[in-house]
Design a protein around this motif. Structure first.
Motif, short mmCIF file in Angstrom:
data_model
loop_
_atom_site.label_atom_id
_atom_site.label_comp_id
_atom_site.label_asym_id
_atom_site.label_seq_id
_atom_site.Cartn_x
_atom_site.Cartn_y
_atom_site.Cartn_z
N GLY A 219 36.29 45.40 33.86
CA GLY A 219 37.25 45.20 34.96
C GLY A 219 36.93 46.11 36.14
N GLU A 220 36.53 47.36 35.83
CA GLU A 220 36.13 48.29 36.90
C GLU A 220 34.93 47.72 37.64
OE1 GLU A 220 36.06 51.77 33.92
OE2 GLU A 220 35.91 52.73 35.88
N ALA A 221 34.00 47.13 36.89
CA ALA A 221 32.79 46.56 37.51
C ALA A 221 33.17 45.38 38.40
CB ALA A 221 31.79 46.16 36.43
N PHE A 222 34.09 44.55 37.95
CA PHE A 222 34.57 43.43 38.79
C PHE A 222 35.21 43.97 40.07
CE2 PHE A 222 34.13 40.42 35.27
CZ PHE A 222 33.86 39.23 35.94
N ASP A 223 36.01 45.02 39.93
CA ASP A 223 36.70 45.58 41.11
C ASP A 223 35.70 46.16 42.10
OD1 ASP A 223 39.08 44.82 39.95
OD2 ASP A 223 39.52 46.79 39.11
N THR B 33 32.53 45.31 42.36
CA THR B 33 31.77 44.18 42.92
C THR B 33 32.52 43.57 44.09
OG1 THR B 33 30.75 43.73 40.80
CG2 THR B 33 30.80 41.90 42.35
N ALA B 34 33.81 43.37 43.91
CA ALA B 34 34.63 42.79 44.98
C ALA B 34 34.59 43.69 46.22
CB ALA B 34 36.06 42.60 44.50
N ARG B 35 34.69 44.99 45.98
CA ARG B 35 34.68 45.94 47.10
C ARG B 35 33.36 45.84 47.86
NH1 ARG B 35 36.18 50.46 44.00
NH2 ARG B 35 38.04 49.38 43.33
N LEU B 36 32.25 45.78 47.11
CA LEU B 36 30.93 45.70 47.74
C LEU B 36 30.74 44.41 48.52
CD1 LEU B 36 28.63 47.06 44.86
CD2 LEU B 36 29.19 48.18 47.02
N LEU B 37 31.40 43.35 48.08
CA LEU B 37 31.23 42.05 48.73
C LEU B 37 32.32 41.76 49.76
CD1 LEU B 37 30.24 39.89 45.60
CD2 LEU B 37 28.72 40.92 47.31
N GLY B 38 33.22 42.72 49.92
CA GLY B 38 34.30 42.52 50.89
C GLY B 38 35.36 41.53 50.42
N LEU B 39 35.50 41.40 49.11
CA LEU B 39 36.53 40.50 48.56
C LEU B 39 37.78 41.32 48.21
CD1 LEU B 39 34.22 38.42 46.17
CD2 LEU B 39 35.20 37.65 48.34
N PRO B 40 38.95 40.68 48.18
CA PRO B 40 40.19 41.44 47.93
C PRO B 40 40.33 41.95 46.49
CG PRO B 40 40.67 39.09 48.25
CD PRO B 40 39.20 39.27 48.51
N GLN B 41 41.16 42.99 46.35
CA GLN B 41 41.48 43.57 45.03
C GLN B 41 42.74 42.91 44.48
OE1 GLN B 41 39.70 45.98 43.32
NE2 GLN B 41 38.17 45.76 44.91
N PRO B 42 42.97 42.83 43.16
CA PRO B 42 42.00 43.21 42.13
C PRO B 42 40.79 42.29 42.16
CG PRO B 42 43.87 42.08 41.14
CD PRO B 42 44.20 42.26 42.60
N GLY C 43 38.66 41.11 39.88
CA GLY C 43 38.37 40.06 38.90
C GLY C 43 38.65 38.65 39.40
N PRO C 44 39.89 38.38 39.78
CA PRO C 44 40.21 37.01 40.22
C PRO C 44 39.42 36.59 41.46
CG PRO C 44 42.22 38.24 39.73
CD PRO C 44 41.09 39.22 39.65
N SER C 45 39.19 37.52 42.41
CA SER C 45 38.49 37.10 43.64
C SER C 45 37.01 36.86 43.37
CB SER C 45 38.73 38.06 44.80
OG SER C 45 38.64 39.38 44.40
N VAL C 46 36.39 37.66 42.50
CA VAL C 46 34.97 37.42 42.16
C VAL C 46 34.87 36.10 41.38
CG1 VAL C 46 33.01 38.26 40.79
CG2 VAL C 46 34.31 39.86 42.21
#
Ligand code: KG4
Ligand code: ZN
Length: 366
Positions: free
Chosen positions: A171-175, A177-186, A188-191
C-alpha cells in the motif's frame, strides 16, 4: 433461538484511525456488530506525506472517548451492558496505542469490567472468524498500507508467520507511485484506475525476491525503479503524458500482483502441509480492494484447490469491531489483563521468527 450471551466493547488507536465498536456474541456462536465507529485522520496528515506520530497520538487522545460514546449510543447500550473491554495494546505508533490503552483502563477501572489487551495484527487475522466463521487453521494474507505478511492462523493465540515484507508494505508503494505520477491519494485506487488504460509490458519493473526461496517480499526496490523510469520520461518529454502514467501504473500494478501471486502460491503450499480439512486463504487489508490483484490471488487459490475469502472492506481496513472480536476469542480462552497492561510498539504475532525489518510510515509491522 438466540439468547444473548456476551457483549464486547473494542477500542483501536494504533495507527491513523481512532475507532470503537460493540460486538454481541450469541450463545449459538453468531456474532453481530452492534456499532462500529471509525474516525480517520487523513486530513490531519495530508500535508506531511505520511502519518506524523505526534499528530496521530494527540488526535487519538482527543477522540477515543468520543468514539466510545458514539459506539455505545449507536448500539443503544451503556457501559453497564458491556461484559468486557478489548483494546489494541500493540503493535503500532506508541502514542496512539497508549491513548487507547489508557482509555480502556479507565473504562475498566470505572466499570469493574474485565480488560483484554489485543494484538492489532491478531485483530486483522481473526476477522474472517467474525465475517465467515472460518475454522482454524486458515491462511491469511494481510496486505495494506501498514502490513504485508502471510500468517497461518492456528488458534486465537497461535500464529505462524511464514513470510512478509522486509521493507515497505505494498500500500505504501501504491501511495508513493501515485505521488510520483501526480495522482491523488490514497494511491491505490488512483493507480488502479490509471492502470485500466495502460500497457503493463511497456516498462520492465523488477519482481523483488521472486528469485529467492520462501515467502518474504520487498517493495522498496520497485519504488526506486519507478522513480528512475519517471525521471527518464520527464527528461525525454519534459513531463508525463497520460499514456505514460497509465503504462507506468499498469507495469507497477502487474509487478506487485506477480509478486503477491507467486508468494501466495508458495504460502499455500506450506499451509497445505498441515492438511487442513477445508483449506482457505483469507485476504485482508486495503490493497485487497484492488480488483486486478484480487483476481490474480483468486486464480492462485483456484489453481491450488483452496477456497478464497476476503472480509468486506470496512472490516479489512483498521476498525474496532475486529478488536472486540479478537477480545471475545481471547476471553473464551481465559485471557484477562489488569492495570499493568502495557502498550507495545512492537509485538510480533509469531515470536519464534525474527522480527520483520520494516517499520514503515505507519509504524511497526510486527
Ligand atoms: O488497510 P488500510 O486501509 O490501512 C492501513 O494500511 O492501515 O490500507 C490502506 C492502503 C493504502 O496504502 C491504499 O493506497 C491501499 O491500501 N489501497 C489500495 C487500493 N485501495 C486502497 N491499493 C491498491 N489498490 C486499491 N484499490
Ligand atoms: Zn491494521
Amino acid at each position: 433461538m438466540q439468547t444473548t450471551s456476551l457483549t464486547f466493547l473494542g477500542l483501536e488507536s494504533s495507527c491513523d484511525d481512532t475507532a470503537a465498536a460493540v460486538l454481541r456474541v450469541f450463545s449459538d456462536g453468531t456474532r453481530h456488530i452492534l456499532a462500529s465507529t471509525v474516525m480517520g485522520q487523513n486530513t490531519l496528515h495530508a500535508d506531511f506525506g505520511g502519518v506524523v506520530p505526534e499528530i496521530a497520538a494527540r488526535a487519538h487522545a482527543e477522540r477515543i472517548d468520543v468514539c466510545v460514546q458514539d459506539a455505545l449510543r449507536d448500539a443503544e447500550l451503556g457501559l453497564a451492558d458491556i461484559d468486557a473491554i478489548g483494546v489494541t495494546s500493540g503493535p503500532g505508533l506508541i502514542g496512539g496505542v497508549l491513548a487507547g490503552v489508557m482509555c480502556a483502563k479507565g473504562l475498566a477501572a470505572g466499570s469493574g469490567k474485565p480488560l483484554i489487551g489485543v494484538n492489532h495484527l491478531a485483530g486483522h487475522a481473526l476477522t474472517p472468524r467474525l465475517t465467515d466463521g472460518l475454522e482454524f487453521p486458515y491462511l491469511m494474507l494481510l496486505v495494506s498500507g501498514g502490513h504485508c505478511q502471510f500468517l497461518i492462523v492456528k488458534d486465537a493465540e497461535t500464529y505462524s508467520r511464514i513470510g512478509g515484507t522486509i521493507d515497505d508494505a505494498p500500500g505504501e508503494a501504491f501511495d508513493k507511485t501515485a505521488r510520483l505520477l501526480g495522482l491523488p491519494q490514497p494511491g491505490g485506487p488512483s493507480v488502479e484506475q490509471a492502470a485500466l488504460k495502460g500497457n503493463d509490458t511497456r516498462f520492465k519493473f523488477p519482481r523483488p525476491l521472486l528469485d529467492r526461496d520462501g515467502c518474504d517480499m520487498s517493495f522498496s526496490g520497485l519504488k526506486t525503479a519507478l522513480l528512475r523510469t519517471r525521471d527518464v520520461l520527464v527528461a525525454e518529454h519534459g513531463g508525463l503524458f497520460e499514456t505514460d502514467i497509465a503504462d507506468v501504473s499498469a507495469g507497477f500494478q502487474t509487478a506487485v500482483a506477480d509478486v503477491l501471486a507467486e508468494k501466495s502460491r508458495r504460502a499455500i503450499a506450506t499451509y497445505l502441509e498441515l492438511s487442513p480439512k477445508d483449506p482457505v486463504i483469507a485476504v485482508a487489508g486495503g490493497v485487497a480492494a484492488n480488483k486486478f490483484i484480487r483476481s490474480r490471488l483468486e486464480q492462485v487459490a483456484h489453481d491450488t484447490g483452496v477456497r478464497f475469502t476476503a472480509p468486506p472492506l470496512a472490516l479489512c481496513t483498521d476498525n474496532a469491531a475486529m478488536i472486540a472480536n479478537a477480545a471475545f476469542e481471547l476471553y473464551q480462552r481465559g485471557v484477562r489483563h489488569d492495570m499493568t497492561l502495557s502498550a507495545r510498539p512492537r509485538w510480533p504475532l509469531d515470536t519464534s521468527r525474527p522480527a520483520m525489518l520494516g517499520s514503515g510510515k505507519k509504524g511497526a509491522k510486527a
